[in-house]
Design a protein around this motif. Structure first.
Motif, PDB file in Angstrom:
ATOM      1  N   ALA A 166     -30.438  -6.992 -76.142  1.00  0.00           N
ATOM      2  CA  ALA A 166     -31.098  -8.280 -75.939  1.00  0.00           C
ATOM      3  C   ALA A 166     -31.455  -8.474 -74.464  1.00  0.00           C
ATOM      4  O   ALA A 166     -32.565  -8.910 -74.135  1.00  0.00           O
ATOM      5  CB  ALA A 166     -30.200  -9.412 -76.426  1.00  0.00           C
ATOM      6  N   VAL A 167     -30.516  -8.147 -73.570  1.00  0.00           N
ATOM      7  CA  VAL A 167     -30.773  -8.277 -72.130  1.00  0.00           C
ATOM      8  C   VAL A 167     -31.923  -7.366 -71.715  1.00  0.00           C
ATOM      9  O   VAL A 167     -32.817  -7.768 -70.957  1.00  0.00           O
ATOM     10  CB  VAL A 167     -29.497  -7.932 -71.329  1.00  0.00           C
ATOM     11  CG1 VAL A 167     -29.804  -7.801 -69.835  1.00  0.00           C
ATOM     12  CG2 VAL A 167     -28.427  -8.989 -71.554  1.00  0.00           C
ATOM     13  N   TYR A 168     -31.916  -6.155 -72.219  1.00  0.00           N
ATOM     14  CA  TYR A 168     -32.962  -5.182 -71.890  1.00  0.00           C
ATOM     15  C   TYR A 168     -34.331  -5.635 -72.394  1.00  0.00           C
ATOM     16  O   TYR A 168     -35.324  -5.615 -71.662  1.00  0.00           O
ATOM     17  CB  TYR A 168     -32.574  -3.835 -72.506  1.00  0.00           C
ATOM     18  CG  TYR A 168     -33.543  -2.708 -72.266  1.00  0.00           C
ATOM     19  CD1 TYR A 168     -34.171  -2.535 -71.045  1.00  0.00           C
ATOM     20  CD2 TYR A 168     -33.799  -1.779 -73.279  1.00  0.00           C
ATOM     21  CE1 TYR A 168     -35.033  -1.472 -70.832  1.00  0.00           C
ATOM     22  CE2 TYR A 168     -34.661  -0.715 -73.070  1.00  0.00           C
ATOM     23  CZ  TYR A 168     -35.281  -0.564 -71.843  1.00  0.00           C
ATOM     24  OH  TYR A 168     -36.131   0.484 -71.635  1.00  0.00           O
ATOM     25  N   THR A 169     -34.376  -6.075 -73.638  1.00  0.00           N
ATOM     26  CA  THR A 169     -35.649  -6.473 -74.242  1.00  0.00           C
ATOM     27  C   THR A 169     -36.253  -7.691 -73.539  1.00  0.00           C
ATOM     28  O   THR A 169     -37.433  -7.711 -73.199  1.00  0.00           O
ATOM     29  CB  THR A 169     -35.460  -6.779 -75.739  1.00  0.00           C
ATOM     30  OG1 THR A 169     -35.027  -5.594 -76.411  1.00  0.00           O
ATOM     31  CG2 THR A 169     -36.754  -7.258 -76.374  1.00  0.00           C
ATOM     32  N   VAL A 170     -35.433  -8.704 -73.330  1.00  0.00           N
ATOM     33  CA  VAL A 170     -35.929  -9.953 -72.746  1.00  0.00           C
ATOM     34  C   VAL A 170     -36.136  -9.821 -71.235  1.00  0.00           C
ATOM     35  O   VAL A 170     -37.160 -10.236 -70.690  1.00  0.00           O
ATOM     36  CB  VAL A 170     -34.958 -11.109 -73.059  1.00  0.00           C
ATOM     37  CG1 VAL A 170     -35.416 -12.394 -72.366  1.00  0.00           C
ATOM     38  CG2 VAL A 170     -34.880 -11.333 -74.573  1.00  0.00           C
ATOM     39  N   GLY A 171     -35.149  -9.218 -70.549  1.00  0.00           N
ATOM     40  CA  GLY A 171     -35.223  -9.140 -69.101  1.00  0.00           C
ATOM     41  C   GLY A 171     -36.345  -8.274 -68.583  1.00  0.00           C
ATOM     42  O   GLY A 171     -36.947  -8.576 -67.539  1.00  0.00           O
ATOM     43  N   SER A 172     -36.665  -7.194 -69.287  1.00  0.00           N
ATOM     44  CA  SER A 172     -37.701  -6.281 -68.803  1.00  0.00           C
ATOM     45  C   SER A 172     -39.110  -6.816 -69.017  1.00  0.00           C
ATOM     46  O   SER A 172     -40.078  -6.194 -68.584  1.00  0.00           O
ATOM     47  CB  SER A 172     -37.559  -4.919 -69.492  1.00  0.00           C
ATOM     48  OG  SER A 172     -37.731  -5.034 -70.884  1.00  0.00           O
ATOM     49  N   ARG A 173     -39.227  -7.975 -69.645  1.00  0.00           N
ATOM     50  CA  ARG A 173     -40.568  -8.517 -69.880  1.00  0.00           C
ATOM     51  C   ARG A 173     -41.283  -8.841 -68.562  1.00  0.00           C
ATOM     52  O   ARG A 173     -42.506  -8.768 -68.479  1.00  0.00           O
ATOM     53  CB  ARG A 173     -40.480  -9.764 -70.756  1.00  0.00           C
ATOM     54  CG  ARG A 173     -41.836 -10.223 -71.263  1.00  0.00           C
ATOM     55  CD  ARG A 173     -41.719 -11.271 -72.336  1.00  0.00           C
ATOM     56  NE  ARG A 173     -43.016 -11.734 -72.774  1.00  0.00           N
ATOM     57  CZ  ARG A 173     -43.219 -12.664 -73.682  1.00  0.00           C
ATOM     58  NH1 ARG A 173     -42.180 -13.232 -74.266  1.00  0.00           N
ATOM     59  NH2 ARG A 173     -44.422 -13.038 -74.035  1.00  0.00           N
TER      60      ARG A 173
END
Length: 304
Positions: A166-173
């Motif tokens: 979740a952190v990876y998906t949302v943060g890398s946006r």
């Protein structure tokens, strides 16, 4: 008359991604008989990262600032290194049903993280669709799950993998707003691989490659190219173009595909509970998909 549900090219790509990830479960499960889990994972990460780097060099190396590199390093650490360690160790310590159930809830974690980050709002329809899919996942893989006891550590490790995803998906946006999915995925995966391989090195050194059959090596290559290269590019291209929530809800279908492929190739049984869960998962995807279309239609157009 408007059709209640229409498919776009991105929906088609996301369905392909689901087929790849669902089928990858049986492929990896069979290969792990010949290659230990951490060794298998390290090998496929090396192959996928090499291909990503080659594609980035061929298309032109990006110009990243120091701040961009720090973000890339963080998401490589969280989204590939820690995620992969939690996933593989969690799967080894808990049951397959527990692991599938917990990982199947990652779209809910992504939706919540996206809302907390202020990227997207969760409408009532989207929330209902996500909840319906989670119920379906439970019916498919969770009715026999037992939380706690000897598997408690594995359950928490798998939950840690969900948080990392979740952190990876949302943060890398924020990176995807300025760089292509190829660059973001390729660089973060390469950093994660550089960190992961030393952790898996003892097992790799003990691996007798002469005893590994050719089909298991082929499984490493196919899992790398399809499950990591192709599927990850689809995932982040979709996140970039249509958002976190609508993209993540499609991963709810992955347990359904995994169940079907396992029944065909591994002989695992399909129960009536599985069938009911499959219907709930598909209904949840359709409801969430429709809620996203309504929200997009009601949002004011961006200023030019």
């Amino acid at each position: 008359m408007r059709r209640w549900f229409t498919l776009t090219p991105f929906d088609g790509l996301l369905l392909l991604m689901v087929l790849i990830w669902g089928g990858n479960f049986s492929l990896v499960k069979a290969a792990l008989v010949e290659i230990p889990p951490q060794s298998f994972n390290a090998l496929r990460l090396v192959v996928a990262s090499t291909l990503f780097l080659a594609a980035i060099v061929a298309t032109g190396w990006p110009s990243l600032s120091r701040k961009d590199w720090l973000r890339v390093a963080f998401f490589g650490f969280a989204g590939h290194f820690v995620y992969q360690l939690c996933f593989m160790d969690g799967l080894a310590r808990t049951t397959a049903s527990n692991s599938s159930l917990i990982l199947g809830c990652s779209p809910v974690a992504v939706a919540l993280a996206s809302a907390l980050a202020g990227h997207e709002k969760i409408s009532r329809v989207q929330g209902a669709g996500a909840a319906l899919s989670v119920v379906g996942i439970y019916l498919v893989v969770g009715t026999g799950a037992h939380f706690g006891g000897a598997s408690l550590a594995g359950d928490f490790l798998t939950l840690g993998a969900v948080v990392c995803w979740a952190v990876y998906t949302v943060g890398s946006r924020s990176l995807l707003e300025r760089f292509s999915p190829l660059i973001v995925t390729g660089l973060t995966m390469t950093i994660g691989t550089v960190l992961y391989v030393p952790a898996a090195l003892p097992g790799l050194l003990r691996l007798d490659i002469s005893r590994v059959p050719i089909w298991a090596w082929a499984a490493v290559v196919f899992s790398s190219v399809l499950a990591l290269n192709v599927a990850y590019l689809i995932w982040y291209t979709s996140v970039q173009r249509i958002g976190n929530i609508r993209t993540s809800v499609y991963s709810n279908v992955t347990p359904l595909v995994a169940m079907t492929v396992a029944a065909i190739f591994l002989g695992e049984p399909i129960t009536m509970s599985n069938v009911g869960g499959a219907a709930a998962i598909l209904a949840g995807v359709i409801v969430t998909r429709r809620g996203t279309r309504r929200q997009a239609a009601s949002d004011p157009p961006a200023e030019e």
